[in-house]
Write a protein that holds these residues in place. Sequence first.
Motif, mmCIF file in Angstrom:
data_model
loop_
_atom_site.group_PDB
_atom_site.id
_atom_site.type_symbol
_atom_site.label_atom_id
_atom_site.label_comp_id
_atom_site.label_asym_id
_atom_site.label_seq_id
_atom_site.Cartn_x
_atom_site.Cartn_y
_atom_site.Cartn_z
ATOM 1 N N SER A 214 -5.722 3.253 -1.395
ATOM 2 C CA SER A 214 -6.199 4.022 -2.961
ATOM 3 C C SER A 214 -5.191 3.660 -3.733
ATOM 4 C CB SER A 214 -6.532 5.334 -2.746
ATOM 5 O OG SER A 214 -7.816 5.463 -1.936
ATOM 6 N N VAL A 215 -3.845 3.566 -3.289
ATOM 7 C CA VAL A 215 -2.739 3.434 -4.435
ATOM 8 C C VAL A 215 -1.978 2.020 -3.937
ATOM 9 C CG1 VAL A 215 -0.634 4.299 -5.392
ATOM 10 C CG2 VAL A 215 -2.590 5.865 -4.250
ATOM 11 N N LEU B 69 -4.068 2.806 -9.222
ATOM 12 C CA LEU B 69 -4.710 3.994 -8.631
ATOM 13 C C LEU B 69 -6.351 3.415 -8.553
ATOM 14 C CD1 LEU B 69 -3.321 7.137 -10.473
ATOM 15 C CD2 LEU B 69 -2.785 6.122 -8.500
ATOM 16 N N SER B 70 -6.865 3.703 -7.159
ATOM 17 C CA SER B 70 -8.400 3.399 -7.011
ATOM 18 C C SER B 70 -9.169 4.368 -7.965
ATOM 19 C CB SER B 70 -8.569 3.533 -5.670
ATOM 20 O OG SER B 70 -10.104 3.406 -5.478
ATOM 21 N N GLY B 71 -9.942 3.880 -9.054
ATOM 22 C CA GLY B 71 -10.649 4.839 -9.737
ATOM 23 C C GLY B 71 -10.094 5.192 -10.944
ATOM 24 N N LEU C 144 -5.350 10.348 -0.051
ATOM 25 C CA LEU C 144 -5.137 9.136 -0.407
ATOM 26 C C LEU C 144 -4.537 8.312 0.728
ATOM 27 C CD1 LEU C 144 -4.093 9.384 -3.832
ATOM 28 C CD2 LEU C 144 -6.324 9.213 -3.149
ATOM 29 N N SER D 238 0.753 -1.273 -0.027
ATOM 30 C CA SER D 238 -0.063 0.103 -0.159
ATOM 31 C C SER D 238 0.717 1.372 0.102
ATOM 32 C CB SER D 238 -0.878 0.044 1.233
ATOM 33 O OG SER D 238 -1.654 -1.199 1.364
ATOM 34 N N VAL E 61 -6.958 10.314 -10.399
ATOM 35 C CA VAL E 61 -7.357 11.046 -9.293
ATOM 36 C C VAL E 61 -7.389 12.480 -9.622
ATOM 37 C CG1 VAL E 61 -6.869 11.881 -6.815
ATOM 38 C CG2 VAL E 61 -6.103 9.667 -7.586
ATOM 39 N N GLN F 107 -8.103 1.950 3.952
ATOM 40 C CA GLN F 107 -8.034 1.134 2.977
ATOM 41 C C GLN F 107 -6.949 1.870 1.888
ATOM 42 O OE1 GLN F 107 -8.682 -1.976 3.113
ATOM 43 N NE2 GLN F 107 -9.473 -1.561 5.056
ATOM 44 N N GLY G 183 -6.328 6.323 3.323
ATOM 45 C CA GLY G 183 -6.781 4.953 3.884
ATOM 46 C C GLY G 183 -8.030 5.287 4.883
#
Length: 162
Positions: A87-88, A66-68, A81, A37, A71, A85, A83
Motif C-alpha cells: 500500500s506504500v 500511498l495507495s489512495g 498497510l 515496498s 490514509v 500487496q 499487504g
Amino acid sequence: HPASAGAQTVFNGIRITNAFVLGAPSGSTVPSGSSASLFLSLYNGSANADKLLSASAAGAATSVALSGSTVTLPVNSAVNLTGPQPSVVLNSLTKPLTGGSYVPVTLDFQHAGSVTLQVPVEAQSYDFSTYSAPASPAPTAAATSTQSAAVSPSTPSATATK
C-alpha cells in the motif's frame, strides 16, 4: 503475514509498528532507479481522528506513493498497510537497497505531525518470501513502476517534529 521486528514508535498518540522495506531475495539488491515496498501498521490511540497525509524517504527514494493518496486513522483503530500487496511504495530509489540496511522514512500526519523512523530493509526470503514487491513497469510509456524493499530485525530510533 507474520509480524516483523521492524521499526516502531509511539508518536503523539499514533503507534507505528512493524515498519520495514522489502528488499530483494538474500544475496541480491534492489537497484537504484527501481521501487520498493514499505509495510507498516498504524494505531490511532489519540482522542481525535487523524490522517497520514504523505511519506518520504530522503536520500533513498525520490517519492513515496500511498495507495489512495492518504490514509484515514479513526480514533482507537488500527490500519494495517501490510499487504500482501504493498500500500506504500518507495519510487525511483536513489541508491541500491540490501537486506540489513536502513532507510529513513518520514511519515506526515495531519494532526500528530511528522515523525522519522530508521526503517530496516528485509531480504525477500524466509518469513518475508510471501511479501510482494511493487508491480514491475511495463515496457510502454504509460507504465507505472514499483518494486521491492527490505526489513531488518531491530528497533531503530525515531525522531519527531511538529
